[in-house]
Write a protein that holds these residues in place. Structure first.
Motif, PDB file in Angstrom:
ATOM      1  N   SER A 213       0.834  -1.205   0.000  1.00 23.91           N
ATOM      2  CA  SER A 213       0.000   0.000   0.000  1.00 23.91           C
ATOM      3  C   SER A 213       0.868   1.254   0.000  1.00 23.91           C
ATOM      4  CB  SER A 213      -0.905   0.018   1.230  1.00 23.91           C
ATOM      5  OG  SER A 213      -1.924  -0.945   1.136  1.00 23.91           O
ATOM      6  N   GLY A 214       0.522   2.194  -0.878  1.00 22.03           N
ATOM      7  CA  GLY A 214       1.282   3.430  -0.986  1.00 22.03           C
ATOM      8  C   GLY A 214       2.393   3.357  -2.009  1.00 22.03           C
ATOM      9  N   GLY A 215       2.636   2.173  -2.578  1.00 17.48           N
ATOM     10  CA  GLY A 215       3.661   2.017  -3.606  1.00 17.48           C
ATOM     11  C   GLY A 215       3.193   2.616  -4.921  1.00 17.48           C
ATOM     12  N   ALA A 216       3.572   2.000  -6.024  1.00 13.15           N
ATOM     13  CA  ALA A 216       3.247   2.600  -7.313  1.00 13.15           C
ATOM     14  C   ALA A 216       3.035   1.545  -8.378  1.00 13.15           C
ATOM     15  CB  ALA A 216       4.364   3.547  -7.758  1.00 13.15           C
ATOM     16  N   VAL A 217       2.176   1.889  -9.338  1.00  9.54           N
ATOM     17  CA  VAL A 217       2.087   1.162 -10.600  1.00  9.54           C
ATOM     18  C   VAL A 217       2.700   2.078 -11.656  1.00  9.54           C
ATOM     19  CG1 VAL A 217       0.575   0.246 -12.392  1.00  9.54           C
ATOM     20  CG2 VAL A 217       0.064  -0.191  -9.979  1.00  9.54           C
ATOM     21  N   TRP A 218       3.690   1.556 -12.363  1.00  6.49           N
ATOM     22  CA  TRP A 218       4.378   2.310 -13.400  1.00  6.49           C
ATOM     23  C   TRP A 218       4.004   1.753 -14.769  1.00  6.49           C
ATOM     24  CZ3 TRP A 218       7.387   6.537 -12.330  1.00  6.49           C
ATOM     25  CH2 TRP A 218       7.755   6.719 -10.997  1.00  6.49           C
ATOM     26  N   ARG A 219       3.788   2.641 -15.703  1.00  8.26           N
ATOM     27  CA  ARG A 219       3.606   2.238 -17.102  1.00  8.26           C
ATOM     28  C   ARG A 219       4.952   2.431 -17.804  1.00  8.26           C
ATOM     29  NH1 ARG A 219      -1.869   2.775 -20.265  1.00  8.26           N
ATOM     30  NH2 ARG A 219      -2.116   1.002 -18.847  1.00  8.26           N
ATOM     31  N   ILE A 220       5.469   1.351 -18.337  1.00  8.67           N
ATOM     32  CA  ILE A 220       6.796   1.340 -18.944  1.00  8.67           C
ATOM     33  C   ILE A 220       6.636   1.202 -20.449  1.00  8.67           C
ATOM     34  CG2 ILE A 220       9.029   0.160 -18.975  1.00  8.67           C
ATOM     35  CD1 ILE A 220       7.881  -1.039 -16.157  1.00  8.67           C
ATOM     36  N   TYR A 221       6.983   2.240 -21.175  1.00  5.67           N
ATOM     37  CA  TYR A 221       6.864   2.242 -22.630  1.00  5.67           C
ATOM     38  C   TYR A 221       8.112   1.623 -23.247  1.00  5.67           C
ATOM     39  CZ  TYR A 221       2.852   5.279 -21.956  1.00  5.67           C
ATOM     40  OH  TYR A 221       1.636   5.786 -21.574  1.00  5.67           O
ATOM     41  N   LEU A 222       7.887   0.787 -24.238  1.00  4.72           N
ATOM     42  CA  LEU A 222       8.966  -0.007 -24.810  1.00  4.72           C
ATOM     43  C   LEU A 222       9.258   0.412 -26.246  1.00  4.72           C
ATOM     44  CD1 LEU A 222       7.698  -3.456 -23.509  1.00  4.72           C
ATOM     45  CD2 LEU A 222       9.374  -1.947 -22.425  1.00  4.72           C
ATOM     46  N   LYS A 223      10.532   0.526 -26.537  1.00  2.56           N
ATOM     47  CA  LYS A 223      10.985   0.822 -27.891  1.00  2.56           C
ATOM     48  C   LYS A 223      11.317  -0.518 -28.555  1.00  2.56           C
ATOM     49  CE  LYS A 223      13.788   4.216 -28.020  1.00  2.56           C
ATOM     50  NZ  LYS A 223      15.053   4.993 -27.887  1.00  2.56           N
ATOM     51  N   VAL A 224      10.500  -0.915 -29.520  1.00  3.43           N
ATOM     52  CA  VAL A 224      10.644  -2.257 -30.084  1.00  3.43           C
ATOM     53  C   VAL A 224      10.888  -2.230 -31.593  1.00  3.43           C
ATOM     54  CG1 VAL A 224       9.228  -3.338 -28.310  1.00  3.43           C
ATOM     55  CG2 VAL A 224       8.141  -2.441 -30.369  1.00  3.43           C
ATOM     56  N   ASP A 225      11.237  -1.060 -32.152  1.00  2.00           N
ATOM     57  CA  ASP A 225      11.398  -0.980 -33.598  1.00  2.00           C
ATOM     58  C   ASP A 225      12.765  -1.456 -34.074  1.00  2.00           C
ATOM     59  OD1 ASP A 225      12.661   1.093 -32.367  1.00  2.00           O
ATOM     60  OD2 ASP A 225      11.931   2.662 -33.705  1.00  2.00           O
ATOM     61  N   GLY A 226      13.707  -1.667 -33.163  1.00  2.00           N
ATOM     62  CA  GLY A 226      15.018  -2.174 -33.533  1.00  2.00           C
ATOM     63  C   GLY A 226      15.166  -3.620 -33.121  1.00  2.00           C
ATOM     64  N   GLU A 227      16.364  -4.159 -33.349  1.00  2.00           N
ATOM     65  CA  GLU A 227      16.611  -5.549 -32.982  1.00  2.00           C
ATOM     66  C   GLU A 227      16.707  -5.716 -31.470  1.00  2.00           C
ATOM     67  OE1 GLU A 227      19.967  -7.165 -34.945  1.00  2.00           O
ATOM     68  OE2 GLU A 227      19.182  -6.877 -36.973  1.00  2.00           O
ATOM     69  N   LYS A 228      17.176  -4.674 -30.775  1.00  2.00           N
ATOM     70  CA  LYS A 228      17.338  -4.746 -29.326  1.00  2.00           C
ATOM     71  C   LYS A 228      16.286  -3.876 -28.648  1.00  2.00           C
ATOM     72  CE  LYS A 228      20.711  -4.159 -25.614  1.00  2.00           C
ATOM     73  NZ  LYS A 228      22.083  -3.722 -25.257  1.00  2.00           N
ATOM     74  N   PRO A 229      15.317  -4.462 -27.939  1.00  2.00           N
ATOM     75  CA  PRO A 229      14.287  -3.665 -27.259  1.00  2.00           C
ATOM     76  C   PRO A 229      14.905  -2.756 -26.196  1.00  2.00           C
ATOM     77  CG  PRO A 229      13.672  -5.986 -27.357  1.00  2.00           C
ATOM     78  CD  PRO A 229      15.112  -5.905 -27.755  1.00  2.00           C
ATOM     79  N   ASP A 230      14.266  -1.623 -25.961  1.00  2.00           N
ATOM     80  CA  ASP A 230      14.764  -0.663 -24.987  1.00  2.00           C
ATOM     81  C   ASP A 230      13.573   0.036 -24.343  1.00  2.00           C
ATOM     82  OD1 ASP A 230      16.508   0.744 -23.460  1.00  2.00           O
ATOM     83  OD2 ASP A 230      17.472   1.813 -25.113  1.00  2.00           O
ATOM     84  N   ILE A 231      13.839   0.841 -23.327  1.00  5.54           N
ATOM     85  CA  ILE A 231      12.799   1.589 -22.633  1.00  5.54           C
ATOM     86  C   ILE A 231      12.662   2.960 -23.271  1.00  5.54           C
ATOM     87  CG2 ILE A 231      12.083   2.557 -20.423  1.00  5.54           C
ATOM     88  CD1 ILE A 231      13.782   0.375 -19.082  1.00  5.54           C
ATOM     89  N   ALA A 232      11.460   3.292 -23.714  1.00  4.26           N
ATOM     90  CA  ALA A 232      11.208   4.588 -24.339  1.00  4.26           C
ATOM     91  C   ALA A 232      10.800   5.638 -23.309  1.00  4.26           C
ATOM     92  CB  ALA A 232      10.131   4.459 -25.400  1.00  4.26           C
ATOM     93  N   GLY A 233      10.328   5.215 -22.154  1.00  2.00           N
ATOM     94  CA  GLY A 233       9.918   6.149 -21.113  1.00  2.00           C
ATOM     95  C   GLY A 233       9.135   5.436 -20.030  1.00  2.00           C
ATOM     96  N   VAL A 234       9.043   6.038 -18.848  1.00  2.00           N
ATOM     97  CA  VAL A 234       8.263   5.476 -17.740  1.00  2.00           C
ATOM     98  C   VAL A 234       7.337   6.559 -17.205  1.00  2.00           C
ATOM     99  CG1 VAL A 234       9.975   3.735 -17.098  1.00  2.00           C
ATOM    100  CG2 VAL A 234      10.078   5.997 -16.055  1.00  2.00           C
ATOM    101  N   ARG A 235       6.148   6.158 -16.793  1.00  2.00           N
ATOM    102  CA  ARG A 235       5.159   7.088 -16.267  1.00  2.00           C
ATOM    103  C   ARG A 235       4.530   6.521 -15.001  1.00  2.00           C
ATOM    104  NH1 ARG A 235       7.605   9.504 -19.510  1.00  2.00           N
ATOM    105  NH2 ARG A 235       6.868  10.585 -21.403  1.00  2.00           N
ATOM    106  N   LEU A 236       4.387   7.361 -13.994  1.00  2.00           N
ATOM    107  CA  LEU A 236       3.677   6.966 -12.784  1.00  2.00           C
ATOM    108  C   LEU A 236       2.201   6.860 -13.120  1.00  2.00           C
ATOM    109  CD1 LEU A 236       3.652   6.425  -9.737  1.00  2.00           C
ATOM    110  CD2 LEU A 236       3.538   8.905  -9.380  1.00  2.00           C
ATOM    111  N   TRP A 237       1.634   5.653 -13.008  1.00  2.00           N
ATOM    112  CA  TRP A 237       0.301   5.387 -13.539  1.00  2.00           C
ATOM    113  C   TRP A 237      -0.738   5.099 -12.459  1.00  2.00           C
ATOM    114  CZ3 TRP A 237      -0.187   6.842 -18.299  1.00  2.00           C
ATOM    115  CH2 TRP A 237      -1.354   6.529 -19.006  1.00  2.00           C
ATOM    116  N   GLY A 238      -0.313   4.740 -11.260  1.00  2.97           N
ATOM    117  CA  GLY A 238      -1.288   4.422 -10.227  1.00  2.97           C
ATOM    118  C   GLY A 238      -0.630   4.193  -8.887  1.00  2.97           C
ATOM    119  N   MET A 239      -1.466   4.016  -7.864  1.00  2.99           N
ATOM    120  CA  MET A 239      -0.981   3.753  -6.516  1.00  2.99           C
ATOM    121  C   MET A 239      -1.856   2.700  -5.852  1.00  2.99           C
ATOM    122  SD  MET A 239      -1.112   5.901  -3.069  1.00  2.99           S
ATOM    123  CE  MET A 239      -2.686   5.092  -2.898  1.00  2.99           C
ATOM    124  N   PRO A 240      -1.293   1.537  -5.492  1.00  2.00           N
ATOM    125  CA  PRO A 240      -2.090   0.474  -4.863  1.00  2.00           C
ATOM    126  C   PRO A 240      -2.398   0.798  -3.402  1.00  2.00           C
ATOM    127  CG  PRO A 240       0.202  -0.193  -5.005  1.00  2.00           C
ATOM    128  CD  PRO A 240       0.097   1.134  -5.700  1.00  2.00           C
TER     129      PRO A 240
END
Length: 280
Positions: A213-240
């Protein structure tokens, strides 16, 4: 066509750990001070106002004065340093329903005293809510994303070997688990959703999510257009803030959504400190 991609957990969880803390109540047991897990939180800022986003029931169960322990999850060399804040020097904003339950609201903010902000910045970083408040309605950095919950797990707290007489060491563990967002809804003006952590055969999920309780749900955007996937960005999306058992096993965590975090909670903070809580 469904494409499955793999990104090492450490590469993702390190970004979340920079914003994540745990609370610990300090008690004396057998004449030795002990630390008892008391919920999770996320370091956030609203302009020049720095503090901790958490659940209302977590914050109301902490004392109004006296020391509260702060648990950090970033880095390996700081594990046994005692970090505390004096609650009398902090300020609380609490949005809570008449009864604790899945319908909420259960949102809170703890403003940190100025003399503690420096060492909090050394531990991690503050997520700027004013800067990111348009993320939920704006264009995402990538169409591909996954959601993950971060928070302390009380059942995995353990006593560790002491190195000196009259010393007690505790180990606290935080969960980082991807999962599924469902049942998005509005209750009494607050946007809520359910989050179900994914059960993998090679990973044991907690039997109880007490402490998350009080932690976080993060939305993690993924960069998948290349051969090696990467993180395109992270957003604070919720709180359990509430857990329920699912039929057949596992849990669902009830969470506040972006409207509550960036709207309902930010508004009283701006109203209370109007000259400081402005975008920089």
């Amino acid at each position: 066509m469904v494409r499955t991609i793999t990104i090492p957990t450490a590469a993702v969880s390190d970004a979340m750990a920079a914003h994540t803390i745990g609370f610990a109540r300090l008690e004396v047991r057998d004449h030795i001070e002990d630390a008892i897990g008391a919920g999770s939180g996320t370091l956030v800022s609203i302009g020049k106002v720095h503090g901790i986003l958490t659940a209302a029931h977590v914050l109301t169960n902490l004392p109004d004065q006296g020391e509260v322990g702060i648990i950090e999850y970033r880095g390996q060399t700081l594990h046994f340093r005692k970090r505390t804040i004096e609650m009398a020097n902090a300020a609380k904003i609490v949005l809570r329903g008449d009864a604790y339950g899945p319908d909420g609201p259960d949102l809170a903010f703890l403003r940190l005293a100025a003399d503690t902000i420096g060492w909090f910045k050394a531990l991690g970083s503050f997520y700027n809510l004013l800067k990111h408040r348009s993320d939920a309605s704006g264009s995402p950095p990538s169409p591909a994303f996954t959601d993950a919950v971060v928070g302390m797990i009380d059942e995995r707290t353990k006593d560790l070997p002491a190195e000196r007489p009259r010393e007690r060491r505790k180990g606290f563990e935080a969960l980082f688990s991807n999962g599924t967002v469902s049942n998005e809804r509005i209750v009494d003006g607050y946007d809520l959703f359910d989050f179900a952590p994914t059960d993998y055969p090679d990973f044991t999920l907690p039997g109880d999510y007490g402490g998350t309780s009080g932690g976080a749900v993060w939305r993690i955007y993924l960069k998948v257009d290349g051969e090696k996937p990467d993180i395109a960005g992270v957003r604070l999306w919720g709180m359990p803030y509430y857990q329920m058992k699912k039929e057949g096993g596992g849990h669902v965590l009830t969470c506040h959504g972006t409207g509550g975090i960036y709207g309902a909670l930010v508004e009283p903070i701006v109203a209370k400190w109007p000259e400081e809580a402005v975008d920089e």
